[in-house]
Design a protein around this motif. Structure first.
Motif, PDB file in Angstrom:
ATOM      1  N   PHE A   1      46.710   7.619  20.374  1.00 58.39           N
ATOM      2  CA  PHE A   1      45.426   6.982  20.669  1.00 58.39           C
ATOM      3  C   PHE A   1      45.056   7.047  22.149  1.00 58.39           C
ATOM      4  O   PHE A   1      43.894   7.160  22.504  1.00 58.39           O
ATOM      5  CB  PHE A   1      45.432   5.535  20.172  1.00 58.39           C
ATOM      6  CG  PHE A   1      45.440   5.431  18.678  1.00 58.39           C
ATOM      7  CD1 PHE A   1      44.347   5.825  17.934  1.00 58.39           C
ATOM      8  CD2 PHE A   1      46.567   4.954  18.011  1.00 58.39           C
ATOM      9  CE1 PHE A   1      44.362   5.744  16.550  1.00 58.39           C
ATOM     10  CE2 PHE A   1      46.582   4.874  16.625  1.00 58.39           C
ATOM     11  CZ  PHE A   1      45.488   5.271  15.886  1.00 58.39           C
ATOM     12  N   GLY A   2      46.096   6.979  23.010  1.00 57.10           N
ATOM     13  CA  GLY A   2      45.832   7.042  24.454  1.00 57.10           C
ATOM     14  C   GLY A   2      45.113   8.326  24.835  1.00 57.10           C
ATOM     15  O   GLY A   2      44.187   8.313  25.663  1.00 57.10           O
ATOM     16  N   ASP A   3      45.526   9.432  24.223  1.00 60.05           N
ATOM     17  CA  ASP A   3      44.879  10.720  24.504  1.00 60.05           C
ATOM     18  C   ASP A   3      43.398  10.678  24.137  1.00 60.05           C
ATOM     19  O   ASP A   3      42.559  11.287  24.792  1.00 60.05           O
ATOM     20  CB  ASP A   3      45.545  11.838  23.695  1.00 60.05           C
ATOM     21  CG  ASP A   3      46.916  12.207  24.242  1.00 60.05           C
ATOM     22  OD1 ASP A   3      47.326  11.597  25.255  1.00 60.05           O
ATOM     23  OD2 ASP A   3      47.568  13.090  23.655  1.00 60.05           O
ATOM     24  N   TRP A   4      43.074   9.974  23.060  1.00 63.39           N
ATOM     25  CA  TRP A   4      41.679   9.933  22.597  1.00 63.39           C
ATOM     26  C   TRP A   4      40.871   8.924  23.404  1.00 63.39           C
ATOM     27  O   TRP A   4      39.685   9.135  23.671  1.00 63.39           O
ATOM     28  CB  TRP A   4      41.635   9.633  21.098  1.00 63.39           C
ATOM     29  CG  TRP A   4      42.318  10.728  20.316  1.00 63.39           C
ATOM     30  CD1 TRP A   4      43.560  10.698  19.771  1.00 63.39           C
ATOM     31  CD2 TRP A   4      41.799  12.044  20.063  1.00 63.39           C
ATOM     32  NE1 TRP A   4      43.866  11.902  19.188  1.00 63.39           N
ATOM     33  CE2 TRP A   4      42.805  12.751  19.345  1.00 63.39           C
ATOM     34  CE3 TRP A   4      40.610  12.695  20.371  1.00 63.39           C
ATOM     35  CZ2 TRP A   4      42.636  14.076  18.941  1.00 63.39           C
ATOM     36  CZ3 TRP A   4      40.436  14.006  19.949  1.00 63.39           C
ATOM     37  CH2 TRP A   4      41.442  14.686  19.251  1.00 63.39           C
ATOM     38  N   ARG A   5      41.532   7.825  23.830  1.00 65.44           N
ATOM     39  CA  ARG A   5      40.846   6.870  24.730  1.00 65.44           C
ATOM     40  C   ARG A   5      40.487   7.538  26.038  1.00 65.44           C
ATOM     41  O   ARG A   5      39.410   7.330  26.591  1.00 65.44           O
ATOM     42  CB  ARG A   5      41.743   5.657  24.986  1.00 65.44           C
ATOM     43  CG  ARG A   5      41.697   4.618  23.879  1.00 65.44           C
ATOM     44  CD  ARG A   5      42.316   3.304  24.327  1.00 65.44           C
ATOM     45  NE  ARG A   5      43.775   3.348  24.351  1.00 65.44           N
ATOM     46  CZ  ARG A   5      44.547   2.992  23.318  1.00 65.44           C
ATOM     47  NH1 ARG A   5      43.998   2.551  22.205  1.00 65.44           N
ATOM     48  NH2 ARG A   5      45.863   3.065  23.395  1.00 65.44           N
ATOM     49  N   THR A   6      41.390   8.382  26.530  1.00 71.52           N
ATOM     50  CA  THR A   6      41.174   9.047  27.821  1.00 71.52           C
ATOM     51  C   THR A   6      39.876   9.865  27.829  1.00 71.52           C
ATOM     52  O   THR A   6      39.162   9.901  28.819  1.00 71.52           O
ATOM     53  CB  THR A   6      42.364   9.986  28.138  1.00 71.52           C
ATOM     54  OG1 THR A   6      43.544   9.209  28.167  1.00 71.52           O
ATOM     55  CG2 THR A   6      42.161  10.694  29.463  1.00 71.52           C
ATOM     56  N   ILE A   7      39.583  10.499  26.709  1.00 70.99           N
ATOM     57  CA  ILE A   7      38.368  11.342  26.685  1.00 70.99           C
ATOM     58  C   ILE A   7      37.148  10.547  26.200  1.00 70.99           C
ATOM     59  O   ILE A   7      36.061  11.103  26.020  1.00 70.99           O
ATOM     60  CB  ILE A   7      38.558  12.604  25.809  1.00 70.99           C
ATOM     61  CG1 ILE A   7      38.794  12.221  24.332  1.00 70.99           C
ATOM     62  CG2 ILE A   7      39.711  13.437  26.345  1.00 70.99           C
ATOM     63  CD1 ILE A   7      38.601  13.393  23.387  1.00 70.99           C
ATOM     64  N   GLY A   8      37.296   9.251  25.990  1.00 69.41           N
ATOM     65  CA  GLY A   8      36.139   8.406  25.687  1.00 69.41           C
ATOM     66  C   GLY A   8      35.789   8.311  24.216  1.00 69.41           C
ATOM     67  O   GLY A   8      34.725   7.792  23.869  1.00 69.41           O
ATOM     68  N   ALA A   9      36.677   8.806  23.358  1.00 75.77           N
ATOM     69  CA  ALA A   9      36.393   8.698  21.915  1.00 75.77           C
ATOM     70  C   ALA A   9      36.569   7.253  21.466  1.00 75.77           C
ATOM     71  O   ALA A   9      37.507   6.576  21.864  1.00 75.77           O
ATOM     72  CB  ALA A   9      37.331   9.602  21.135  1.00 75.77           C
ATOM     73  N   GLN A  10      35.627   6.777  20.652  1.00 74.41           N
ATOM     74  CA  GLN A  10      35.802   5.449  20.056  1.00 74.41           C
ATOM     75  C   GLN A  10      36.254   5.552  18.612  1.00 74.41           C
ATOM     76  O   GLN A  10      36.971   4.701  18.118  1.00 74.41           O
ATOM     77  CB  GLN A  10      34.494   4.655  20.144  1.00 74.41           C
ATOM     78  CG  GLN A  10      34.148   4.282  21.575  1.00 74.41           C
ATOM     79  CD  GLN A  10      32.955   3.349  21.657  1.00 74.41           C
ATOM     80  OE1 GLN A  10      32.750   2.516  20.791  1.00 74.41           O
ATOM     81  NE2 GLN A  10      32.173   3.501  22.710  1.00 74.41           N
TER      82      GLN A  10
ATOM     83  N   SER B   1      37.462  19.195  25.160  1.00 71.39           N
ATOM     84  CA  SER B   1      37.985  18.069  25.932  1.00 71.39           C
ATOM     85  C   SER B   1      39.196  17.413  25.262  1.00 71.39           C
ATOM     86  O   SER B   1      39.857  16.568  25.864  1.00 71.39           O
ATOM     87  CB  SER B   1      36.885  17.016  26.120  1.00 71.39           C
ATOM     88  OG  SER B   1      36.592  16.374  24.881  1.00 71.39           O
ATOM     89  N   PHE B   2      39.498  17.802  24.025  1.00 67.54           N
ATOM     90  CA  PHE B   2      40.569  17.118  23.292  1.00 67.54           C
ATOM     91  C   PHE B   2      41.926  17.384  23.947  1.00 67.54           C
ATOM     92  O   PHE B   2      42.253  18.539  24.284  1.00 67.54           O
ATOM     93  CB  PHE B   2      40.625  17.592  21.826  1.00 67.54           C
ATOM     94  CG  PHE B   2      39.383  17.256  21.027  1.00 67.54           C
ATOM     95  CD1 PHE B   2      38.404  16.407  21.531  1.00 67.54           C
ATOM     96  CD2 PHE B   2      39.201  17.810  19.768  1.00 67.54           C
ATOM     97  CE1 PHE B   2      37.265  16.115  20.783  1.00 67.54           C
ATOM     98  CE2 PHE B   2      38.062  17.520  19.020  1.00 67.54           C
ATOM     99  CZ  PHE B   2      37.095  16.681  19.533  1.00 67.54           C
ATOM    100  N   ILE B   3      42.711  16.326  24.133  1.00 62.96           N
ATOM    101  CA  ILE B   3      44.046  16.462  24.718  1.00 62.96           C
ATOM    102  C   ILE B   3      45.075  16.724  23.621  1.00 62.96           C
ATOM    103  O   ILE B   3      45.876  17.644  23.710  1.00 62.96           O
ATOM    104  CB  ILE B   3      44.423  15.197  25.521  1.00 62.96           C
ATOM    105  CG1 ILE B   3      43.398  14.984  26.647  1.00 62.96           C
ATOM    106  CG2 ILE B   3      45.849  15.312  26.072  1.00 62.96           C
ATOM    107  CD1 ILE B   3      43.442  13.601  27.261  1.00 62.96           C
ATOM    108  N   GLN B   4      45.021  15.909  22.582  1.00 66.05           N
ATOM    109  CA  GLN B   4      45.950  16.127  21.469  1.00 66.05           C
ATOM    110  C   GLN B   4      45.440  17.253  20.578  1.00 66.05           C
ATOM    111  O   GLN B   4      44.341  17.180  20.035  1.00 66.05           O
ATOM    112  CB  GLN B   4      46.112  14.848  20.631  1.00 66.05           C
ATOM    113  CG  GLN B   4      47.129  15.033  19.506  1.00 66.05           C
ATOM    114  CD  GLN B   4      47.363  13.763  18.694  1.00 66.05           C
ATOM    115  OE1 GLN B   4      46.676  12.760  18.868  1.00 66.05           O
ATOM    116  NE2 GLN B   4      48.349  13.813  17.816  1.00 66.05           N
TER     117      GLN B   4
END
Lengths: 449, 165
Positions: free
Chosen positions: A105-114, A91-94
């Motif tokens: 950070f936006g890429d990680w927020r998108t997939i729900g990572a905190q 699921s990782f975008i970056q």
């Protein structure tokens, strides 16, 4: 970048090359929105695990095999704790995270990572392993932790556990317990001809090493809180007796010169004494032996079975089990043996008490109506909670942070046998610890570093 | 020491035969040797004689170490036999079933072995001939999952230390 800690335990210096730990401070500059950092409240049961992204330690000239092996160990540690939900790398975008670059950070927020971990690991020209990692708060867009390590290549697994501990501690506020080991009894062969060996493994079941060959029956190993020693019971001599074993040197010695069977040993919190039971006729009483002076002291004197002594972490009290009142129950007495008070009053029999390293709870085995349970209560006997319950659960031991218990669970019948399990203090997150054969009598080491 | 423990194992095999005769219930216990009926071909004064014709073990109630009348009857026969064959020393092994915790069961096994020992001594066997050891729940003889097996494991076994056969 400044050097802060050398995590080289004195007692381990002979065996494990020093791990050099450096703190990465300010190597990456980030502009921060003023936001609360992630906090994981682990005082309640059944919490929602924290979504964490653990991409491969792939960039910046990493050794690819080592990088994926290490992140696999870290991912497994955090997942097994029950407090973290590692996200699916698909699921990782970056992709291709660089440890020296601020994440998108936006890429990680998108997939729900905190939380997010970036890192790198490589072999240096001098043969040493160099690893660094950063822990990021995705919502605050902020670095929470950055560390760099140098060590010998064979230490890569320990290094992964140390990084897991650092992440766990930063996010939960509690000490980790991943860079630890468990000593246990390896059991093989049919139930009526069991062969039992003393064995030790990493807390995740890796690196199993046998400390005895199975010639003699061995039982109940317990870790020293301060050194690389264990105390256990063996049938190798004329009487079954309590022994000490140095797991680094293999040196073994009998504890004391008692006239009869000694059993149920445990170290004092300062590691300088062993407390145990001595069988005298039909009675078992509790004795202490000072390991330096060799002086032995009687702590109980009853016509009963007094056994399973365990010190409070401050050394002031001892909890033990006794059938002096007619059935197995838990008692707390002063460390010098006086003033024993019964603390267990529920229905059933109580056994194998063990005091939490935090001092706040006593774990035990409880037997009632053919069921064997693992539970905890406060040292005054109040607040009893059963954590797990079934056909046969026995012999809890605490992780060094006092949040997780390891115990063994037996299964019935001719082909049944014990296995090692862990359970969170809240009663959630039961996990089996994989062992090569059957396993029983687990005991947790202190934090190694 | 090796010789002694191998001998003890041999005696236990005969014990299995004796148990089948007494407790026809347990399917797990197979007769491994033909014992020669009720001591038909057994040489008097041998380990086999002790196991088959006297009975080398007694049983206990759950979490108890008091001797039942049946246990005392077996021990009385052991006393007679040991007084006749005074060349033997014995080890009384105390055992518990697996439905208890390990440390407590070590002490419970010791209590049972000690109860048998005290009875033998009171009835005239010299204390210097008797040693005791507890195996707790570590040495079950029956492995099924109900009281037909657990009751066989709650036992004290008198093992001849220097039996020749």
């Amino acid at each position: 970048m400044r050097s802060t800690v050398s995590s080289c335990g004195l007692q381990l210096a002979a065996r494990v090359a020093c791990l050099l730990l450096l703190t990465l401070a300010g190597a990456v500059s980030v502009s921060l929105p003023a936001k609360a950092l992630i906090e994981l409240d682990i005082t309640q049961g059944n919490i929602e695990p924290l979504p964490i992204a653990l991409p491969d330690f792939g960039a910046s000239g990493s050794d690819p095999k080592l990088a994926s092996d290490m992140i696999a160990v870290i991912t497994a540690d955090l997942k097994r704790s029950g407090l973290f939900k590692p996200l699916d790398p698909a699921s990782f975008i970056q992709k291709n995270m660089d440890v020296n670059t601020t994440p998108r950070f936006g890429d990680w927020r998108t997939i729900g990572a905190q939380a997010l971990v970036s890192g790198t690991v490589s072999k240096q020209a001098d043969g040493r392993l160099r690893a660094e990692f950063r822990l990021w708060d995705v919502f605050a867009s902020e670095q929470m932790l950055g560390q760099q390590f140098f060590t010998t290549p064979e230490n890569w697994r320990r290094l992964a556990h140390i990084i897991s501990d650092a992440i766990y501690e930063r996010l939960t506020g509690e000490k980790g317990y991943f860079d630890t080991r468990i000593v246990f009894i390896d059991e093989s062969g049919p139930k009526d001809k069991r062969v039992k060996k003393l064995a030790i493994m990493d807390q995740d079941g890796a690196n199993v090493r046998y400390l005895t060959r199975g010639d003699d029956l061995v039982l109940t190993p317990r870790f020293s809180p301060t050194s690389q020693e264990i105390t256990y019971m063996s049938y190798s001599g004329a009487d079954p007796s309590v022994y000490l074993l140095n797991i680094e040197t293999g040196q073994r010695e009998i504890v004391g010169n008692f006239p009869g069977m000694t059993f149920a040993p445990r170290f004092s919190p300062d590691g300088q004494s062993v407390v145990m039971s001595l069988q005298q006729g039909g009675n078992a009483n509790i004795f202490k032996m000072d390991l330096r002076s060799r002086q032995t002291t009687r702590l109980t004197n009853t016509a009963a079975i007094d056994t399973s002594p365990s010190y409070a972490p401050d050394g002031s009290k001892i909890v033990f089990e006794s059938d002096r009142g007619g059935s197995q129950q838990l008692y707390v007495m002063d460390a010098n043996g006086g003033n024993a008070q019964r603390i267990s009053f529920g229905p059933g029999r109580y056994s194998t008490p063990v005091w939490s390293p935090r001092g706040d709870l006593i774990a035990f085995t409880k037997m009632h109506q053919g069921r064997f349970m693992i539970g905890v209560m406060k040292p005054d006997g109040k607040g009893e909670r059963i954590l797990t319950e079934g056909y046969h659960n026995e012999g809890p031991a605490w992780a060094p942070n006092g949040r997780v218990l390891v115990f063994f669970r037996d299964t019935p019948g001719a082909n049944g046998g014990p296995q090692v399990w862990t359970v969170d203090l809240t009663g959630y997150n039961e996990q089996r610890v994989s062992t090569p054969a059957f396993g029983s009598d687990p005991s947790w080491s202190p934090l190694i570093n | 020491m090796v010789g002694v423990s191998e001998m003890a194992r041999g005696v236990k095999m005969f014990a299995a035969v004796a148990m089948v005769m007494v407790l026809a219930a347990c399917a797990q216990t197979k007769p491994e040797l033909a014992g020669g009926g009720a001591g038909g071909n057994v040489t008097p004064g041998t380990g086999q004689d002790f196991v088959v014709n006297v009975g080398d073990r007694i049983y206990f109630e759950e979490d108890q170490s008091t001797l039942t009348s049946q246990a005392r009857a077996t021990l009385d026969k052991q006393v007679q036999w040991l007084n006749r064959y005074s060349q033997y020393t014995v080890t009384v092994e105390g055992h518990a079933d697996e439905r208890g915790t390990r440390q407590y069961n070590l002490a419970l096994g010791a209590r049972r072995g000690n109860a048998a020992r005290d009875y033998l001594v009171a009835q005239g066997v010299s204390a210097s001939r008797i040693k005791t050891i507890s195996y707790g729940k570590e040495r079950p003889v029956a492995v099924c999952n109900d009281d037909s097996c657990w009751s066989q494991n709650r036992r004290a076994v008198t093992v001849l230390n220097n039996a020749t056969n």
